[in-house]
Design an enzyme around this catalytic site. Structure first.
Site, short mmCIF file in Angstrom:
data_model
loop_
_atom_site.label_atom_id
_atom_site.label_comp_id
_atom_site.label_asym_id
_atom_site.label_seq_id
_atom_site.Cartn_x
_atom_site.Cartn_y
_atom_site.Cartn_z
N GLU A 170 54.60 20.09 30.07
CA GLU A 170 55.25 20.43 30.88
C GLU A 170 55.08 21.74 30.71
O GLU A 170 56.12 22.71 30.58
CB GLU A 170 56.94 19.91 31.01
CG GLU A 170 56.78 18.50 30.91
CD GLU A 170 58.37 17.79 31.45
OE1 GLU A 170 59.19 18.42 31.04
OE2 GLU A 170 57.76 17.12 30.74
N GLU A 345 62.98 20.80 37.74
CA GLU A 345 61.50 20.03 37.43
C GLU A 345 61.00 20.96 38.95
O GLU A 345 60.77 20.75 39.55
CB GLU A 345 62.03 18.49 38.07
CG GLU A 345 62.79 17.95 36.75
CD GLU A 345 62.13 17.80 34.83
OE1 GLU A 345 60.78 17.96 35.72
OE2 GLU A 345 63.40 16.96 35.35
ZN LIG Z 1 61.57 18.11 30.73
#
Ligand SMILES: [Zn+2]
Length: 376
Positions: A170, A345
């Site tokens: 990520e 996120e």
């Molecule tokens: Zn993550």
């Protein structure tokens, strides 16, 4: 010990799903210590699950990690044997979208990030300092940059931190942190908001908690362990705030945080677009629920693409309402260190085309600065 990191209700589930219990025992027999099972993310798939039936079937299995639950399904991670287990139980799955090597090659390597941070802290040595809080499994330094007026002085001004890229695959958070660092450093004395922040807050930014994972383009570290399931968890029997048996990256953050007095922080992920507030690990209300909701709403409202989410109302969610996380850094830092932390996120795509990183930074910049200001 960590495979016993199971809540009482999961025993109930075990009775129901004893037919698939063979998987756990087969795995345990392959390991000397059951702790090797928990948080192991050697295999990864996407499980289509519109009805959430499979989610409820698997969510309490300690050896499996569920992430990014949506109305389409969820990502599922587990030790070697997970895919065979799904096949044996006739559970459909797809391969997780693999990161194209061509695309990934356009991103800097951990070593290039290090060079960038070195060059910035050399240029702006009056307000920044680069130091490592430990080493990864592959002996990469775990870099943190401190940005503050009188940077060498450790004083009573509020301490604030951002940590990104604890999941190696990520990557957007790491890139945003490097851009934020650059802006903070070269706008000091020019931009009033940034100048005020650097004068009054001791800012710590860790662009990559998992440089090995970033290099491998893997969720876990070089031991295939999910670092965001590797912290002590007050709601399970792995609830002692001790570093023993944890991954080096986790230990480094735990020890570092013990030496500091952070009051506010955020950690950054990818694979969804939402601001996630505590708790992740239990369903009861967080004691300062109004405050964390307010902080989350403020962040989302300043990041237009998050705020306009069609999945999450106003771009925010309670962690547990979304899906339970045990051993996460957010709840650990709040519960054990009184460091209020949100989880952001940043992007549905974990490795978007590199040319889109500036877009994500511009969309988040005001939210990042405003959130830092909240340390005051
Ligand atoms: Zn993550």
């Amino acid at each position: 010990m960590k495979s016993q990191k199971v809540k009482t209700h999961s025993f109930f589930y075990c009775l129901f799903f004893i037919c698939i219990g063979f998987f756990h025992s087969a795995q345990a027999s392959q390991n000397n210590s059951s702790s090797e099972i928990f948080g192991n993310v050697s295999e990864s798939v996407f499980v289509p699950d519109v009805s959430k039936e499979i989610f409820h079937l698997l969510k309490n299995r300690p050896e499996l990690t569920i992430d990014h639950l949506s109305d389409k399904g969820f990502e599922l991670y587990g030790p070697k044997g997970t895919i065979a287990f799904l096949r044996n139980n006739k559970i459909n799955f797809n391969q997780v979208d693999s990161i194209s090597n061509q695309l990934a090659a356009t991103y800097p390597s951990p070593e290039e990030i290090e060079m960038e941070l070195r060059s910035l802290t050399t240029k702006y040595s009056n307000i920044s300092r680069l130091f490592s809080i430990g080493s990864s499994v592959k002996k990469r330094p775990l870099w943190v940059i401190k940005i503050s007026k009188d940077v060498a002085v450790d004083d009573d001004r509020p301490e604030f931190k951002f940590i990104a890229n604890m999941h190696g695959d990520e990557i957007v958070g790491r890139e945003l942190m490097v851009r934020l660092i650059k802006d903070l450093l070269n706008q000091y004395g020019k931009d009033p908001q940034i100048t005020n922040l650097i004068d009054r807050v001791q800012i710590y930014i860790m662009p990559s908690m998992n440089p090995d994972g970033a290099a491998l383009k893997s969720r876990g570290n070089a031991n295939s362990v999910d670092l965001n399931r590797n912290f002590p968890d007050f709601s399970t029997n792995d609830n002692k705030d001790i570093t023993t048996g944890r991954e080096p990256e986790t230990q480094a953050v735990m020890i570092w945080e013990t030496k500091r007095r952070f009051k506010l922080s955020a950690n950054f992920h990818g694979g969804a677009e939402v601001v996630n507030y505590p708790w992740d690990t239990i369903g009861t209300d967080f004691p300062k629920k109004d405050l964390v909701k307010e902080l989350s709403l403020e962040y989302a409202s300043l990041a237009p693409y998050i705020n306009s989410s069609t999945t999450f109302e106003n771009g925010i969610t309670n962690g547990f309402d979304w899906y339970e996380v045990n051993g996460g850094m957010q709840d650990w830092s709040i519960y054990y260190k009184k460091d209020l932390q949100l989880t952001v996120e940043l992007s549905n795509q974990k490795w978007p085309d590199y040319s889109r990183i500036d877009y994500f930074y511009q969309q988040n910049k005001e939210a990042l600065l405003q959130f830092m200001e909240r340390a005051l």
